[in-house]
Design a protein around this motif. Structure first.
Motif, mmCIF file in Angstrom:
data_model
loop_
_atom_site.group_PDB
_atom_site.id
_atom_site.type_symbol
_atom_site.label_atom_id
_atom_site.label_comp_id
_atom_site.label_asym_id
_atom_site.label_seq_id
_atom_site.Cartn_x
_atom_site.Cartn_y
_atom_site.Cartn_z
ATOM 1 N N VAL A 18 -39.119 9.225 -27.104
ATOM 2 C CA VAL A 18 -38.766 8.974 -28.252
ATOM 3 C C VAL A 18 -37.821 7.509 -27.999
ATOM 4 O O VAL A 18 -37.486 6.823 -28.752
ATOM 5 C CB VAL A 18 -37.710 9.923 -28.812
ATOM 6 C CG1 VAL A 18 -36.985 9.494 -30.032
ATOM 7 C CG2 VAL A 18 -38.663 11.178 -28.804
ATOM 8 N N LEU A 19 -37.176 7.424 -26.737
ATOM 9 C CA LEU A 19 -36.092 6.467 -26.464
ATOM 10 C C LEU A 19 -36.972 5.283 -26.201
ATOM 11 O O LEU A 19 -36.404 4.196 -26.794
ATOM 12 C CB LEU A 19 -35.258 6.783 -25.322
ATOM 13 C CG LEU A 19 -34.275 8.019 -25.325
ATOM 14 C CD1 LEU A 19 -33.664 7.944 -23.944
ATOM 15 C CD2 LEU A 19 -33.278 7.480 -26.430
ATOM 16 N N ASP A 20 -38.084 5.432 -25.797
ATOM 17 C CA ASP A 20 -38.974 4.101 -25.560
ATOM 18 C C ASP A 20 -39.320 3.440 -27.106
ATOM 19 O O ASP A 20 -39.319 2.139 -27.174
ATOM 20 C CB ASP A 20 -40.541 4.322 -24.836
ATOM 21 C CG ASP A 20 -40.178 4.597 -23.397
ATOM 22 O OD1 ASP A 20 -39.196 4.106 -23.052
ATOM 23 O OD2 ASP A 20 -41.183 5.093 -23.039
ATOM 24 N N ILE A 21 -39.435 4.239 -28.172
ATOM 25 C CA ILE A 21 -39.629 3.912 -29.303
ATOM 26 C C ILE A 21 -38.513 3.179 -30.047
ATOM 27 O O ILE A 21 -38.655 2.154 -30.624
ATOM 28 C CB ILE A 21 -40.451 4.871 -30.514
ATOM 29 C CG1 ILE A 21 -41.520 5.480 -29.844
ATOM 30 C CG2 ILE A 21 -40.541 4.415 -31.761
ATOM 31 C CD1 ILE A 21 -42.663 4.431 -29.304
ATOM 32 N N LEU A 22 -37.289 3.578 -29.795
ATOM 33 C CA LEU A 22 -36.321 3.196 -30.227
ATOM 34 C C LEU A 22 -35.862 1.780 -29.692
ATOM 35 O O LEU A 22 -34.712 1.360 -29.999
ATOM 36 C CB LEU A 22 -34.842 4.309 -29.900
ATOM 37 C CG LEU A 22 -35.251 5.564 -30.724
ATOM 38 C CD1 LEU A 22 -34.001 6.540 -30.687
ATOM 39 C CD2 LEU A 22 -35.520 5.424 -32.432
ATOM 40 N N GLU A 23 -36.196 1.576 -28.543
ATOM 41 C CA GLU A 23 -36.109 -0.042 -28.030
ATOM 42 C C GLU A 23 -36.567 -0.896 -28.929
ATOM 43 O O GLU A 23 -36.227 -2.106 -28.982
ATOM 44 C CB GLU A 23 -36.609 -0.075 -26.583
ATOM 45 C CG GLU A 23 -36.168 0.871 -25.652
ATOM 46 C CD GLU A 23 -34.484 0.473 -25.308
ATOM 47 O OE1 GLU A 23 -33.978 -0.535 -25.507
ATOM 48 O OE2 GLU A 23 -33.602 1.452 -25.431
ATOM 49 N N GLY A 24 -37.538 -0.450 -29.684
ATOM 50 C CA GLY A 24 -38.106 -1.346 -30.766
ATOM 51 C C GLY A 24 -37.228 -1.407 -31.959
ATOM 52 O O GLY A 24 -36.290 -0.864 -32.085
ATOM 53 N N PRO A 25 -37.436 -2.395 -33.084
ATOM 54 C CA PRO A 25 -36.731 -2.706 -34.074
ATOM 55 C C PRO A 25 -36.892 -1.446 -35.149
ATOM 56 O O PRO A 25 -37.680 -0.895 -35.254
ATOM 57 C CB PRO A 25 -37.357 -3.821 -34.828
ATOM 58 C CG PRO A 25 -38.944 -4.111 -34.272
ATOM 59 C CD PRO A 25 -38.652 -3.353 -32.881
ATOM 60 N N PHE A 26 -35.673 -1.040 -35.482
ATOM 61 C CA PHE A 26 -35.605 0.088 -36.698
ATOM 62 C C PHE A 26 -34.336 0.056 -37.330
ATOM 63 O O PHE A 26 -33.389 -0.620 -36.659
ATOM 64 C CB PHE A 26 -35.832 1.248 -36.236
ATOM 65 C CG PHE A 26 -34.899 1.931 -35.450
ATOM 66 C CD1 PHE A 26 -33.879 2.611 -35.954
ATOM 67 C CD2 PHE A 26 -34.804 1.671 -33.966
ATOM 68 C CE1 PHE A 26 -32.642 3.300 -35.004
ATOM 69 C CE2 PHE A 26 -33.542 2.042 -33.283
ATOM 70 C CZ PHE A 26 -32.740 3.045 -33.730
ATOM 71 N N ASP A 27 -34.189 0.323 -38.708
ATOM 72 C CA ASP A 27 -33.238 0.324 -39.553
ATOM 73 C C ASP A 27 -32.793 1.909 -39.986
ATOM 74 O O ASP A 27 -31.386 2.051 -39.840
ATOM 75 C CB ASP A 27 -33.423 -0.298 -40.946
ATOM 76 C CG ASP A 27 -33.837 -1.653 -40.677
ATOM 77 O OD1 ASP A 27 -33.308 -2.711 -40.244
ATOM 78 O OD2 ASP A 27 -35.021 -2.155 -41.223
ATOM 79 N N HIS A 28 -33.606 3.040 -39.779
ATOM 80 C CA HIS A 28 -33.284 3.989 -39.826
ATOM 81 C C HIS A 28 -33.954 4.966 -39.072
ATOM 82 O O HIS A 28 -35.123 4.702 -38.915
ATOM 83 C CB HIS A 28 -33.485 4.314 -41.573
ATOM 84 C CG HIS A 28 -33.158 5.773 -41.857
ATOM 85 N ND1 HIS A 28 -31.726 5.998 -42.288
ATOM 86 C CD2 HIS A 28 -33.647 7.050 -41.851
ATOM 87 C CE1 HIS A 28 -31.735 7.494 -42.633
ATOM 88 N NE2 HIS A 28 -32.789 7.834 -42.521
ATOM 89 N N LEU A 29 -33.152 5.997 -38.506
ATOM 90 C CA LEU A 29 -34.071 7.037 -37.708
ATOM 91 C C LEU A 29 -33.786 8.380 -38.519
ATOM 92 O O LEU A 29 -32.604 8.670 -38.992
ATOM 93 C CB LEU A 29 -33.230 7.211 -36.495
ATOM 94 C CG LEU A 29 -33.582 8.550 -35.504
ATOM 95 C CD1 LEU A 29 -35.005 8.236 -35.128
ATOM 96 C CD2 LEU A 29 -32.604 8.538 -34.191
ATOM 97 N N HIS A 30 -34.650 9.056 -38.783
ATOM 98 C CA HIS A 30 -34.758 10.459 -39.487
ATOM 99 C C HIS A 30 -35.385 11.445 -38.223
ATOM 100 O O HIS A 30 -36.563 11.299 -37.714
ATOM 101 C CB HIS A 30 -35.799 10.554 -40.671
ATOM 102 C CG HIS A 30 -35.727 11.785 -41.072
ATOM 103 N ND1 HIS A 30 -34.929 12.297 -41.821
ATOM 104 C CD2 HIS A 30 -36.761 12.689 -41.270
ATOM 105 C CE1 HIS A 30 -35.144 13.729 -42.336
ATOM 106 N NE2 HIS A 30 -36.447 13.855 -41.886
ATOM 107 N N VAL A 31 -34.605 12.512 -38.048
ATOM 108 C CA VAL A 31 -35.024 13.367 -37.248
ATOM 109 C C VAL A 31 -35.205 14.766 -37.600
ATOM 110 O O VAL A 31 -34.368 15.303 -38.528
ATOM 111 C CB VAL A 31 -33.949 13.676 -35.941
ATOM 112 C CG1 VAL A 31 -34.345 14.997 -34.828
ATOM 113 C CG2 VAL A 31 -33.696 12.334 -35.281
ATOM 114 N N SER A 32 -36.516 15.272 -37.547
ATOM 115 C CA SER A 32 -36.791 16.523 -38.192
ATOM 116 C C SER A 32 -35.866 17.756 -37.769
ATOM 117 O O SER A 32 -35.232 17.792 -36.665
ATOM 118 C CB SER A 32 -38.204 17.078 -37.738
ATOM 119 O OG SER A 32 -38.398 18.603 -38.131
#
Length: 199
Positions: free
Chosen positions: A121-135
């Motif tokens: 998950v952290l690898d993905i969050l190194e990329g650009p994003f504006d909003h994170l939704h966690v189930s």
């Protein structure tokens, strides 16, 4: 409307929906209609956001099996970018038995979902994003609760002023009636929808 880059962390599930044509015969065959579909509540959020024009990346864990292939292909067709961690476990499955009134009995095997690693998950969050939704299911599973909390903490560390986060509210229907609070993602794409006819 401003379109956003959204990362959704959630379950990878195959839904097996069983609708008996007659009363279930406990010790014999029961004629039924059985359908296989892509499951996962967070995947529904991801698909709705993608269809609304947002760029969505879905993150989860699955096995190397046909269930995972169906899940991934279905989401990609809806315009969702999919990043699944393949582990040595079968993809999660939910079996729903639907009675004549529409009530469902759910039998759940979380399978590979419980093996999602925080590092993925952290690898993905190194990329650009504006909003994170966690189930909510990620946070409720003792084996992945730290993954969900870790993802939210990391998003907060990266830039609290520019990024937003959401977690669905897992409350009873009575609690929902007593409170008007809903998360941004729930307000955007989790409103009640019309029931679809049986395929």
């Amino acid at each position: 409307m401003s379109f956003r880059d959204v990362v959704v962390v959630g379950d990878v599930m195959l839904d097996v929906v069983v609708k008996p044509d007659i009363e279930i015969a406990p010790t014999s065959d029961t004629p039924s209609r059985v359908r296989l579909t892509r499951g996962g509540a967070a995947a529904n959020v991801a698909e709705a956001l993608a269809r609304a024009g947002h760029h969505v990346k879905y993150v989860g864990a699955c096995g190397d099996d046909p269930a995972a292939q169906l899940f991934e292909v279905t989401l990609r067709r809806a315009g969702v970018d999919v990043s699944l961690e393949r582990v040595d476990e079968a993809t999660g499955v939910v079996v729903a038995v639907v009675d004549v009134t529409g009530q469902r009995a759910m039998m759940t095997d979380r399978g590979a979902n419980s093996k999602l690693r925080l590092e993925h998950v952290l690898d993905i969050l190194e990329g650009p994003f504006d909003h994170l939704h966690v189930s909510g299911y990620t946070l409720l599973d003792p084996l992945t609760a730290d993954v969900g909390r870790g993802a939210l903490a990391r998003a907060n560390e990266l830039d609290v002023l520019r990024r937003s986060m959401s977690v669905p509210s897992h409350r009873s229907s009575r609690q929902r009636r007593q409170s008007s609070w809903r998360s941004p993602v729930e307000r955007a794409c989790c409103s009640p929808t019309k029931k679809r006819p049986w395929p």
